[in-house]
Scaffold this motif. Structure first.
Motif, PDB file in Angstrom:
ATOM      1  N   MET A   1      77.616  69.530  22.464  1.00 26.63           N
ATOM      2  CA  MET A   1      77.342  68.097  22.343  1.00 26.63           C
ATOM      3  C   MET A   1      78.062  67.313  23.433  1.00 26.63           C
ATOM      4  N   ALA A   2      77.494  66.206  23.803  1.00 28.91           N
ATOM      5  CA  ALA A   2      78.077  65.364  24.844  1.00 28.91           C
ATOM      6  C   ALA A   2      79.297  64.630  24.312  1.00 28.91           C
ATOM      7  N   GLU A   3      80.185  64.251  25.228  1.00 24.74           N
ATOM      8  CA  GLU A   3      81.391  63.529  24.822  1.00 24.74           C
ATOM      9  C   GLU A   3      81.047  62.259  24.047  1.00 24.74           C
ATOM     10  N   ALA A   4      79.972  61.601  24.444  1.00 23.87           N
ATOM     11  CA  ALA A   4      79.579  60.354  23.786  1.00 23.87           C
ATOM     12  C   ALA A   4      79.238  60.571  22.317  1.00 23.87           C
ATOM     13  N   ASP A   5      78.798  61.788  21.970  1.00 17.69           N
ATOM     14  CA  ASP A   5      78.456  62.100  20.581  1.00 17.69           C
ATOM     15  C   ASP A   5      79.675  62.541  19.769  1.00 17.69           C
ATOM     16  N   LEU A   6      80.726  62.960  20.456  1.00 21.81           N
ATOM     17  CA  LEU A   6      81.908  63.496  19.780  1.00 21.81           C
ATOM     18  C   LEU A   6      83.055  62.507  19.712  1.00 21.81           C
ATOM     19  N   TYR A   7      83.155  61.630  20.703  1.00 24.66           N
ATOM     20  CA  TYR A   7      84.278  60.701  20.805  1.00 24.66           C
ATOM     21  C   TYR A   7      83.800  59.257  20.786  1.00 24.66           C
ATOM     22  N   PHE A   8      84.702  58.375  20.395  1.00 25.98           N
ATOM     23  CA  PHE A   8      84.470  56.947  20.569  1.00 25.98           C
ATOM     24  C   PHE A   8      85.753  56.329  21.082  1.00 25.98           C
ATOM     25  N   GLU A   9      85.643  55.187  21.714  1.00 22.61           N
ATOM     26  CA  GLU A   9      86.805  54.539  22.317  1.00 22.61           C
ATOM     27  C   GLU A   9      87.274  53.375  21.458  1.00 22.61           C
ATOM     28  N   TYR A  10      88.568  53.328  21.239  1.00 22.98           N
ATOM     29  CA  TYR A  10      89.166  52.250  20.437  1.00 22.98           C
ATOM     30  C   TYR A  10      90.426  51.800  21.150  1.00 22.98           C
ATOM     31  N   LYS A  11      90.425  50.548  21.575  1.00 21.94           N
ATOM     32  CA  LYS A  11      91.564  49.984  22.318  1.00 21.94           C
ATOM     33  C   LYS A  11      91.943  50.844  23.507  1.00 21.94           C
ATOM     34  N   GLY A  12      90.925  51.347  24.200  1.00 21.75           N
ATOM     35  CA  GLY A  12      91.147  52.095  25.422  1.00 21.75           C
ATOM     36  C   GLY A  12      91.509  53.555  25.243  1.00 21.75           C
ATOM     37  N   ALA A 143      84.819  68.138  22.917  1.00 21.96           N
ATOM     38  CA  ALA A 143      83.941  68.415  24.052  1.00 21.96           C
ATOM     39  C   ALA A 143      84.342  69.736  24.706  1.00 21.96           C
ATOM     40  N   ASP A 144      83.358  70.438  25.240  1.00 21.48           N
ATOM     41  CA  ASP A 144      83.612  71.694  25.941  1.00 21.48           C
ATOM     42  C   ASP A 144      84.626  71.444  27.059  1.00 21.48           C
ATOM     43  N   PRO A 145      85.753  72.174  27.060  1.00 22.32           N
ATOM     44  CA  PRO A 145      86.768  71.929  28.087  1.00 22.32           C
ATOM     45  C   PRO A 145      86.376  72.382  29.476  1.00 22.32           C
ATOM     46  N   GLY A 146      85.302  73.174  29.574  1.00 23.26           N
ATOM     47  CA  GLY A 146      84.905  73.693  30.879  1.00 23.26           C
ATOM     48  C   GLY A 146      85.841  74.795  31.333  1.00 23.26           C
ATOM     49  N   THR A 147      85.982  74.958  32.633  1.00 21.35           N
ATOM     50  CA  THR A 147      86.923  75.946  33.151  1.00 21.35           C
ATOM     51  C   THR A 147      88.342  75.412  33.022  1.00 21.35           C
ATOM     52  N   GLU A 150      89.003  72.816  35.641  1.00 20.23           N
ATOM     53  CA  GLU A 150      88.381  71.539  35.297  1.00 20.23           C
ATOM     54  C   GLU A 150      89.197  70.806  34.230  1.00 20.23           C
ATOM     55  N   PHE A 151      89.646  71.562  33.237  1.00 17.50           N
ATOM     56  CA  PHE A 151      90.413  70.945  32.156  1.00 17.50           C
ATOM     57  C   PHE A 151      91.773  70.460  32.649  1.00 17.50           C
ATOM     58  N   LEU A 152      92.376  71.196  33.572  1.00 13.58           N
ATOM     59  CA  LEU A 152      93.656  70.784  34.134  1.00 13.58           C
ATOM     60  C   LEU A 152      93.542  69.386  34.736  1.00 13.58           C
ATOM     61  N   HIS A 153      92.496  69.157  35.520  1.00 12.94           N
ATOM     62  CA  HIS A 153      92.315  67.842  36.141  1.00 12.94           C
ATOM     63  C   HIS A 153      92.006  66.773  35.087  1.00 12.94           C
ATOM     64  N   LYS A 154      91.262  67.141  34.072  1.00 12.13           N
ATOM     65  CA  LYS A 154      90.968  66.194  32.991  1.00 12.13           C
ATOM     66  C   LYS A 154      92.244  65.828  32.245  1.00 12.13           C
ATOM     67  N   SER A 159      92.381  60.002  30.916  1.00 13.49           N
ATOM     68  CA  SER A 159      91.590  58.877  30.420  1.00 13.49           C
ATOM     69  C   SER A 159      90.552  59.283  29.382  1.00 13.49           C
ATOM     70  N   LYS A 160      90.101  60.555  29.432  1.00 10.88           N
ATOM     71  CA  LYS A 160      89.093  61.006  28.480  1.00 10.88           C
ATOM     72  C   LYS A 160      89.618  62.092  27.545  1.00 10.88           C
ATOM     73  N   MET A 161      90.937  62.139  27.410  1.00 14.01           N
ATOM     74  CA  MET A 161      91.544  63.063  26.452  1.00 14.01           C
ATOM     75  C   MET A 161      91.686  62.368  25.104  1.00 14.01           C
ATOM     76  N   PRO A 162      91.421  63.064  23.991  1.00 17.22           N
ATOM     77  CA  PRO A 162      91.710  62.469  22.685  1.00 17.22           C
ATOM     78  C   PRO A 162      93.171  62.026  22.618  1.00 17.22           C
ATOM     79  N   TYR A 163      93.395  60.806  22.204  1.00 16.40           N
ATOM     80  CA  TYR A 163      94.714  60.173  22.147  1.00 16.40           C
ATOM     81  C   TYR A 163      95.257  59.807  23.528  1.00 16.40           C
TER      82      TYR A 163
END
Length: 285
Positions: A1-12, A143-147, A150-154, A159-163
């Protein structure tokens, strides 16, 4: 599933739909805390479940009966999770124990007003990143962390990590005012000398325990013994006990990142960490 379907943003900050809703986060802001409440605060994958067990054992004086009959999420619930409203925590006798992954600046107004005690547990960010990589990869609510690269850079971007960003999270708690309100623990110190960490925590919580009880709690809470306890977590979408254990207690060792990151990746991580944490004093290994 896409990040948009799994996460939502609240106060940034990113939150998972599985554990949170905008309504539960708004409910959180209206909670009334007590001065003798106890908070366990961590960035995800920094020893949260371990810390919950330790604090529960300390507050029960080493009596495991409650710990063995109530699951973690009922004994020490996350204040930001959807379940909190259903637990009627406002009716529970003091002292109440709460858990949170929220950064300090997102805590409810009542937290700053009444100043309950809070224990903040930190862990080497490289080990946090490796643990999160494996955890996210096995749980469909993330969301799928990828390689790993890729996850290291994320993770470093945050900015797109939970919490949110690990760096922002840790700095927010380390820079909090009223330092007497907080106990800061290092995951690495807990691994090296758990008895000392239990004793420090008990002292902070004004819980007088003799040496024998401290030793007993430390023994029960050793990582190898924690792995033998399957938490009754009905919200965990894991099919088997073995899988559930592997998710909450994967390895628990210090420096596992060395088995995964290349020399170049580790150097890059350290350089980013040094820059982002240049104004904060902290240690890991």
């Amino acid at each position: 599933m896409a990040e948009a379907d799994l996460y939502f943003e609240y106060k940034g900050i990113y939150f998972t739909h599985f554990y949170h809703t905008p309504e539960s986060l708004k409910y959180l802001e209206e909670l009334s805390f007590r001065p003798d409440d106890i908070f366990i605060a961590t960035y995800p994958k920094s020893g949260t479940t371990w810390s919950q067990e330790i604090v529960s054992q300390i507050m029960s004086g080493g009596d495991s009966s409650t710990a063995e009959t109530l699951p973690y999420q009922d004994r020490t619930p996350w204040i930001e999770a959807t379940q909190l409203a259903d637990l009627h925590f406002e009716d529970r006798p003091s002292p109440r124990i709460f858990t949170t992954h929220l950064p300090y600046n997102m805590m409810p107004p009542s937290f700053y007003k009444v100043k309950p005690k809070a224990i903040y547990v930190m862990r080497n960010p490289k080990d946090v990143m490796i643990s999160a990589f494996h955890y996210f990869g096995k749980r469909p609510i993330y969301a799928d962390p990828g390689t790993l690269t890729e996850f290291l850079h994320k993770f470093l971007d945050g900015s797109k990590m939970p919490y949110g960003s690990w760096f922002d999270h840790v700095k927010s708690w380390l820079n909090a005012e009223d330092k007497e309100q907080f106990l800061y623990l290092n995951y690495e110190d807990m691994v090296q000398n758990l008895e000392n960490s239990v004793a420090r925590t008990a002292q902070f919580l004004d819980k007088s325990l003799d040496t024998e009880v401290i030793e007993k709690i430390a023994e029960k809470c050793l990582f190898k013994n924690m792995r033998n306890k399957v938490p009754d977590d009905s919200t965990n979408p894991i099919k088997s006990d073995d899988e559930r254990l592997s998710e909450l207690f994967r390895k628990g060792i210090v420096g596992d990142w060395k088995n995964h990151l290349s020399v170049e990746e580790a150097k890059y991580f350290d350089a980013v960490c040094k820059e982002k944490m240049r104004d904060v004093k902290c240690k890991w290994d």
